[in-house]
Motif scaffolding. Structure first.
Motif, PDB file in Angstrom:
ATOM      1  N   GLN A  86       0.832  -1.210   0.000  1.00 16.26           N
ATOM      2  CA  GLN A  86       0.000   0.000   0.000  1.00 16.26           C
ATOM      3  C   GLN A  86       0.863   1.256   0.000  1.00 16.26           C
ATOM      4  O   GLN A  86       0.563   2.225  -0.701  1.00 16.26           O
ATOM      5  CB  GLN A  86      -0.920  -0.013   1.220  1.00 16.26           C
ATOM      6  N   ARG A  87       1.950   1.254   0.778  1.00 17.18           N
ATOM      7  CA  ARG A  87       2.867   2.400   0.781  1.00 17.18           C
ATOM      8  C   ARG A  87       3.489   2.597  -0.597  1.00 17.18           C
ATOM      9  O   ARG A  87       3.637   3.728  -1.082  1.00 17.18           O
ATOM     10  CB  ARG A  87       3.964   2.195   1.823  1.00 17.18           C
ATOM     11  N   LYS A  88       3.873   1.493  -1.233  1.00 23.01           N
ATOM     12  CA  LYS A  88       4.454   1.568  -2.573  1.00 23.01           C
ATOM     13  C   LYS A  88       3.429   2.106  -3.566  1.00 23.01           C
ATOM     14  O   LYS A  88       3.753   2.926  -4.439  1.00 23.01           O
ATOM     15  CB  LYS A  88       4.935   0.175  -2.998  1.00 23.01           C
ATOM     16  N   TYR A  89       2.197   1.660  -3.445  1.00 22.60           N
ATOM     17  CA  TYR A  89       1.123   2.129  -4.333  1.00 22.60           C
ATOM     18  C   TYR A  89       0.969   3.646  -4.243  1.00 22.60           C
ATOM     19  O   TYR A  89       0.926   4.352  -5.257  1.00 22.60           O
ATOM     20  CB  TYR A  89      -0.187   1.430  -3.955  1.00 22.60           C
ATOM     21  N   LEU A  90       0.911   4.182  -3.017  1.00 21.13           N
ATOM     22  CA  LEU A  90       0.729   5.620  -2.841  1.00 21.13           C
ATOM     23  C   LEU A  90       1.941   6.400  -3.357  1.00 21.13           C
ATOM     24  O   LEU A  90       1.789   7.438  -4.013  1.00 21.13           O
ATOM     25  CB  LEU A  90       0.474   5.948  -1.372  1.00 21.13           C
ATOM     26  N   ALA A  91       3.153   5.903  -3.055  1.00 21.54           N
ATOM     27  CA  ALA A  91       4.355   6.595  -3.509  1.00 21.54           C
ATOM     28  C   ALA A  91       4.408   6.647  -5.032  1.00 21.54           C
ATOM     29  O   ALA A  91       4.732   7.686  -5.626  1.00 21.54           O
ATOM     30  CB  ALA A  91       5.605   5.914  -2.948  1.00 21.54           C
TER      31      ALA A  91
END
Length: 260
Positions: A86-91
């Protein structure tokens, strides 16, 4: 590494419904007139911006045999991987200028505005690029500059020109502004159509993104549903771990100035 978000971004969670932002798209001007002259009628014009919400999720299958034999909490480990995804998706949505087809960040599909050479001209060129925002009338309180790690290393070693003293990046600031180092700033393929294609090599394509991120609304809508399902795929001796939610990334700056 490189998945931290800009300082100006505030993530809202649990948003219900589709929020609408009212926006004033023009200003008024004071007039000098005679004692009894009639003032000119001026009209404030309003518009609105609404988010484009997309369902976002993933599912991972975990062997029950692996769960039984693992010397650590394997399901908790999988949940950590989901959080990382999820963090990778947002970044990627916020930093990448890949032409995404779903949720789009501020750089998605953006054209390169100019070139910054890493030499004695870099410091002034960066300051001028940031100043271009101020010339458009934006609130400058939350400027962030996004670069890759290689560029960060070079700017940490690049002296300011003309005897000004110091380096372009020093004391945690880039030319005096907040910055983030993330290789996601390199253009990436649309992860929805080609998830296995690697990013472009940073030695041939390197980019600097400049943004006022308090104009960026990042919202998670409704519930985050994390389901651990040992039943539906029991015939395969598999437990499915699934997350479902909805996200939107909305650029609130698109109607706040009239000059693009």
């Amino acid at each position: 590494e490189g998945l931290g978000l800009p300082s100006g971004v505030t993530i809202q969670t649990g948003v219900t419904g589709n929020e609408v932002w009212p926006v004033s798209i023009n200003d008024c001007e004071m007039e000098e007139v005679g004692e009894t002259a009639e003032l000119t009628d001026q009209t404030l014009k309003f518009d609105n911006i609404s988010p484009a919400v997309k369902r976002v999720g993933m599912t991972a299958n975990v062997s029950n045999t692996a769960i039984d034999n693992a010397a650590f909490d394997l399901l908790a480990f999988v949940q950590q991987k989901i959080t990382l995804a999820q963090r990778k998706y947002l970044a990627e949505k916020i930093y990448s200028h890949a032409a995404f087809t779903g949720v789009k960040g501020p750089f998605s599909g953006a054209k390169v505005a100019g070139t910054i050479t890493i030499d004695k001209t870099a410091y002034a060129t960066i300051l001028k690029a940031v100043a271009a925002f101020a010339d458009n009338g934006y609130d400058m309180s939350q400027i962030d500059i996004i670069i890759d790690a290689t560029t960060e290393a070079e700017l940490k070693a690049l002296p300011k020109p003309d005897g000004q003293g110091g380096l372009v990046i020093q004391h945690g600031k880039l030319a005096g502004y907040n910055y983030r180092a993330s290789d996601v700033i390199a253009p990436t393929p649309d992860s929805q159509t080609d998830p296995e294609k690697p990013r472009l090599k940073l030695d041939t394509d390197r980019y600097m993104g400049i943004g006022i991120f308090n104009y960026l609304a990042v919202q998670q809508h409704g519930e985050v549903r994390l389901t651990i399902d040992p039943i539906s795929k029991a015939a395969k001796n598999v437990t499915a771990v699934t997350i479902n939610t909805s996200w939107s990334v909305t650029d609130l700056s698109v109607k706040t100035t009239t000059n693009g």
